[in-house]
Design a protein around this motif. Structure first.
Motif, PDB file in Angstrom:
ATOM      1  N   ASN A 201       3.634   0.076   0.290  1.00 17.18           N
ATOM      2  CA  ASN A 201       2.570   0.894   0.855  1.00 17.18           C
ATOM      3  C   ASN A 201       2.897   1.116   2.332  1.00 17.18           C
ATOM      4  O   ASN A 201       2.970   0.150   3.099  1.00 17.18           O
ATOM      5  CB  ASN A 201       1.214   0.206   0.689  1.00 17.18           C
ATOM      6  CG  ASN A 201       0.051   1.051   1.184  1.00 17.18           C
ATOM      7  OD1 ASN A 201       0.050   1.529   2.324  1.00 17.18           O
ATOM      8  ND2 ASN A 201      -0.952   1.227   0.343  1.00 17.18           N
ATOM      9  N   LYS A 202       3.105   2.373   2.719  1.00 22.49           N
ATOM     10  CA  LYS A 202       3.530   2.684   4.086  1.00 22.49           C
ATOM     11  C   LYS A 202       2.494   2.246   5.120  1.00 22.49           C
ATOM     12  O   LYS A 202       2.844   1.790   6.210  1.00 22.49           O
ATOM     13  CB  LYS A 202       3.821   4.168   4.212  1.00 22.49           C
ATOM     14  CG  LYS A 202       5.067   4.617   3.460  1.00 22.49           C
ATOM     15  CD  LYS A 202       5.334   6.103   3.654  1.00 22.49           C
ATOM     16  CE  LYS A 202       6.599   6.535   2.906  1.00 22.49           C
ATOM     17  NZ  LYS A 202       6.863   7.986   3.077  1.00 22.49           N
ATOM     18  N   LYS A 203       1.201   2.405   4.793  1.00 22.90           N
ATOM     19  CA  LYS A 203       0.154   1.988   5.730  1.00 22.90           C
ATOM     20  C   LYS A 203       0.179   0.473   5.916  1.00 22.90           C
ATOM     21  O   LYS A 203      -0.007  -0.030   7.021  1.00 22.90           O
ATOM     22  CB  LYS A 203      -1.214   2.435   5.217  1.00 22.90           C
ATOM     23  CG  LYS A 203      -1.437   3.939   5.275  1.00 22.90           C
ATOM     24  CD  LYS A 203      -2.844   4.301   4.811  1.00 22.90           C
ATOM     25  CE  LYS A 203      -3.067   5.808   4.893  1.00 22.90           C
ATOM     26  NZ  LYS A 203      -4.434   6.175   4.412  1.00 22.90           N
ATOM     27  N   TYR A 204       0.417  -0.231   4.832  1.00 24.33           N
ATOM     28  CA  TYR A 204       0.510  -1.698   4.892  1.00 24.33           C
ATOM     29  C   TYR A 204       1.693  -2.099   5.769  1.00 24.33           C
ATOM     30  O   TYR A 204       1.570  -2.942   6.665  1.00 24.33           O
ATOM     31  CB  TYR A 204       0.677  -2.252   3.478  1.00 24.33           C
ATOM     32  CG  TYR A 204       0.693  -3.762   3.394  1.00 24.33           C
ATOM     33  CD1 TYR A 204      -0.494  -4.478   3.288  1.00 24.33           C
ATOM     34  CD2 TYR A 204       1.883  -4.476   3.409  1.00 24.33           C
ATOM     35  CE1 TYR A 204      -0.497  -5.865   3.198  1.00 24.33           C
ATOM     36  CE2 TYR A 204       1.901  -5.854   3.323  1.00 24.33           C
ATOM     37  CZ  TYR A 204       0.708  -6.540   3.218  1.00 24.33           C
ATOM     38  OH  TYR A 204       0.712  -7.915   3.144  1.00 24.33           O
TER      39      TYR A 204
ATOM     40  N   ALA B 173       3.105  -0.444   8.101  1.00 26.77           N
ATOM     41  CA  ALA B 173       2.849  -0.083   9.494  1.00 26.77           C
ATOM     42  C   ALA B 173       1.938  -1.106  10.176  1.00 26.77           C
ATOM     43  O   ALA B 173       2.129  -1.437  11.358  1.00 26.77           O
ATOM     44  CB  ALA B 173       2.229   1.313   9.566  1.00 26.77           C
TER      45      ALA B 173
ATOM     46  N   LYS C 228      -6.714  -5.739   8.349  1.00 22.11           N
ATOM     47  CA  LYS C 228      -6.629  -4.423   7.710  1.00 22.11           C
ATOM     48  C   LYS C 228      -5.548  -4.410   6.626  1.00 22.11           C
ATOM     49  O   LYS C 228      -5.727  -3.801   5.569  1.00 22.11           O
ATOM     50  CB  LYS C 228      -6.341  -3.344   8.754  1.00 22.11           C
ATOM     51  CG  LYS C 228      -7.516  -3.041   9.678  1.00 22.11           C
ATOM     52  CD  LYS C 228      -7.155  -1.960  10.688  1.00 22.11           C
ATOM     53  CE  LYS C 228      -8.334  -1.620  11.595  1.00 22.11           C
ATOM     54  NZ  LYS C 228      -7.979  -0.603  12.612  1.00 22.11           N
TER      55      LYS C 228
ATOM     56  N   ILE D 141      -5.960  -3.747   2.443  1.00 22.76           N
ATOM     57  CA  ILE D 141      -5.156  -2.812   1.643  1.00 22.76           C
ATOM     58  C   ILE D 141      -4.520  -3.530   0.462  1.00 22.76           C
ATOM     59  O   ILE D 141      -4.507  -3.026  -0.671  1.00 22.76           O
ATOM     60  CB  ILE D 141      -4.069  -2.150   2.517  1.00 22.76           C
ATOM     61  CG1 ILE D 141      -4.698  -1.170   3.512  1.00 22.76           C
ATOM     62  CG2 ILE D 141      -3.034  -1.426   1.656  1.00 22.76           C
ATOM     63  CD1 ILE D 141      -3.719  -0.586   4.504  1.00 22.76           C
TER      64      ILE D 141
END
Length: 542
Positions: free
Chosen positions: A469-472, A474, A494, A498
């Motif tokens: 997961n790219k958001k994870y 990051a 955060k 996720i």
């Protein structure tokens, strides 16, 4: 961490515990005599004792007694001098200079800064195949070297001379010095490693620098450790020998303990179906452990390619019933992946108390059925593909797998098969993705929430579910980019949220550390990172 931050969990985690007793002709001798300790803590053959390849708690127990890194860890998880007698940290926190003491390898060679530089670059070398290589991505150009985008001599670790090691980090890392006590960052003797690639496979070729020597390794049977008289702190090591028999079944271990053949043991010698009663009777001592027990879903294997189906299986678990009726060791139902007892360094309270509820303790059957139906519709399935739970051979893991098998049948109307494997084989299956659902336990490599979260970044060697997961990624990168605890903790919270939304892992409970022990062993320390330290234990007369 503020001294004001306390809880019963934190207090329990740092308790020093007295255990073990001598056996045979050594029983009852004074602390100055030859003392032998037999511990029931190893289930089967340790997969690997090479620091670059060590990745499990059984191998780690042995590694921590035969090897030593730059730092050690005290019972509260803070770094103390090891092979490095002191260190200096630059104002920006990115440069650390370690000053090594006089120390020897078991073959008589001096332990040098060059041994650490060689060992760390060897871990990062992609040809080594270390699953823990990511623990050295903190070094400048460490990740780039591992991915073939930089040269070895560009990595931020350098032996200035035999007694001085300079480390340059990509970003300030508050826990890096503590991390140097972890087995992946322990040194190896370059001359020995390059001469014999299988140097760590047998006792007669093993070269170490810790408090004990690997005196005997009878494969599939036992390991014997003997005091290393050349250890720099040998005067404080009182035990002459530690026997570690491999105990395949907990009932066998329990019988050996009752017969006086074992002096101390953890869950290895405590029958799963007797755990609750033995705790009530006071025969088993139980303290909270900074560790999580969970089931991992392989997101590349049907049906767990679908997020809703993963959530459905996770919600169909009754965690409260598992800890109260199956595990019975005082465990607490999981609220997230990071376990109870881990501090939030910004909020100055328990991590779990600083976030919302991610998981309910009891099963949510109706919602789980609804999600399963939606997930199957998204995939165009009228029938769910067959599902198998994998677990390593152990009576406790078996009972939990059977309980979850029943829960998934009751709450989802899904028939699930069970498959068990010996520990070494099991690890290989997980790493190669040969599983759908696999039981998983994790103890911290250092005391920080990061050790539970960065393992699920896309490129992590411990990311067995193949989650991405790219958001994870990051958020983990952001948390590693600063020493500001408020920024770090916010990003990590955060990230965990996720992780719990995507559900590549279904946490079940926070561990407890359960032991059976005799009365006359003193100064054995159970540490906050979940490992047991026998180095300075001693026996008193019974």
């Amino acid at each position: 961490m503020s001294k004001r931050w306390t809880s019963w969990i934190a207090i329990g985690l740092v308790l020093s515990m007295a255990f073990l007793a001598a056996c045979g002709s050594d029983a009852g001798k004074g602390a100055s005599d030859e003392q032998v300790l037999t511990a029931g803590m190893v289930v089967s053959e340790p997969p690997n004792l090479d620091p670059a390849k060590t990745e499990d708690s059984q191998s780690g127990l042995i590694a921590r007694h035969v090897m030593e890194g730059l730092a050690n860890m005290d019972k509260e998880g803070e770094p103390t001098p090891g092979i490095a007698e002191k260190w200096d940290v630059s104002k920006d926190g990115k440069k650390i200079t370690f000053h090594l003491r006089d120390a020897k390898w078991s073959n008589g060679d001096p332990v040098t800064a060059g041994d650490f530089e060689y060992a760390w670059k060897r871990v990062l070398n992609p040809d080594t195949g270390s699953t823990y290589a990511y623990q050295l991505f903190y070094l400048k150009n460490g990740e780039k070297y591992n991915k073939g985008k930089a040269k070895a001599d560009e990595v931020g670790v350098k032996a200035v001379d035999d007694k001085t090691l300079e480390v340059e980090l990509e970003k300030p890392t508050p826990y890096f010095i503590s991390l140097t006590s972890f087995y992946t960052l322990m040194p190896v003797n370059k001359k020995v490693v390059e001469k014999n690639k299988k140097w760590a496979a047998n006792a007669d070729t093993f070269v170490n620098n810790g408090a004990f020597n690997l005196a005997e390794w009878k494969h599939d049977s036992k390991i014997v450790l003997k005091k290393n008289k050349d250890y720099w702190n040998a005067d404080k090591v009182k035990l002459a020998q530690i026997n570690l028999p491999f105990i395949g079944e907990d009932k066998t271990g329990y019988q050996m303990f009752k017969a006086g053949e074992i002096d101390y043991g953890d869950k290895t010698i405590i029958p799963a179906d007797m755990m609750g009663d033995l705790i009530k009777k006071g025969e088993v001592k139980s303290v909270p452990e900074l560790a999580s027990y969970a089931y991992e879903f392989n997101v590349k294997e049907k049906p767990f390619t679908n997020e809703k189906i993963r959530k459905a299986f996770a919600m169909a678990m009754d965690r409260k019933s598992i800890v109260e009726n199956v595990a019975q060791g005082g465990q607490l139902p999981a609220n997230g992946w990071v376990p109870r007892g881990m501090p939030d360094f910004a909020a100055e309270k328990d991590w779990v108390q600083a976030h919302d509820t991610y998981l309910k303790p009891t099963a949510q059957a109706e919602e789980a059925k609804k999600l399963l139906k939606e997930g199957m519709k998204e995939e165009g399935w009228d029938k769910l593909p067959p599902v198998t739970i994998d677990y390593n051979t152990d009576e406790g893991h078996k009972k939990i797998a059977e309980a979850i098998q029943q829960m998934w049948k009751k709450n989802l109307n899904v028939n699930v098969k069970l498959r068990n494997s010996e520990w070494k084989v099991y690890l290989e299956k997980k790493h190669t993705g040969d599983f759908q659902v696999a039981r998983f336990g994790w103890l911290p490599d250092y005391v920080d929430p990061m050790t539970f979260l960065d393992m699920y970044t896309t490129d992590s060697g411990q990311n067995d579910p193949s989650y991405s997961n790219k958001k994870y990624d990051a958020l983990i990168k952001k948390a590693k980019s600063t020493a500001d605890q408020k920024v770090r903790m916010e990003a990590l919270h955060k990230a965990e949220k996720i992780l719990m939304e995507d559900m590549p892992i279904a946490p079940i409970y926070s561990y407890t550390h359960n032991t059976m022990q005799k009365e006359n062993v003193k100064n054995v320390i159970y540490k906050k990172d979940g490992h047991t330290d026998f180095r300075f234990a001693y026996l008193t007369e019974e």
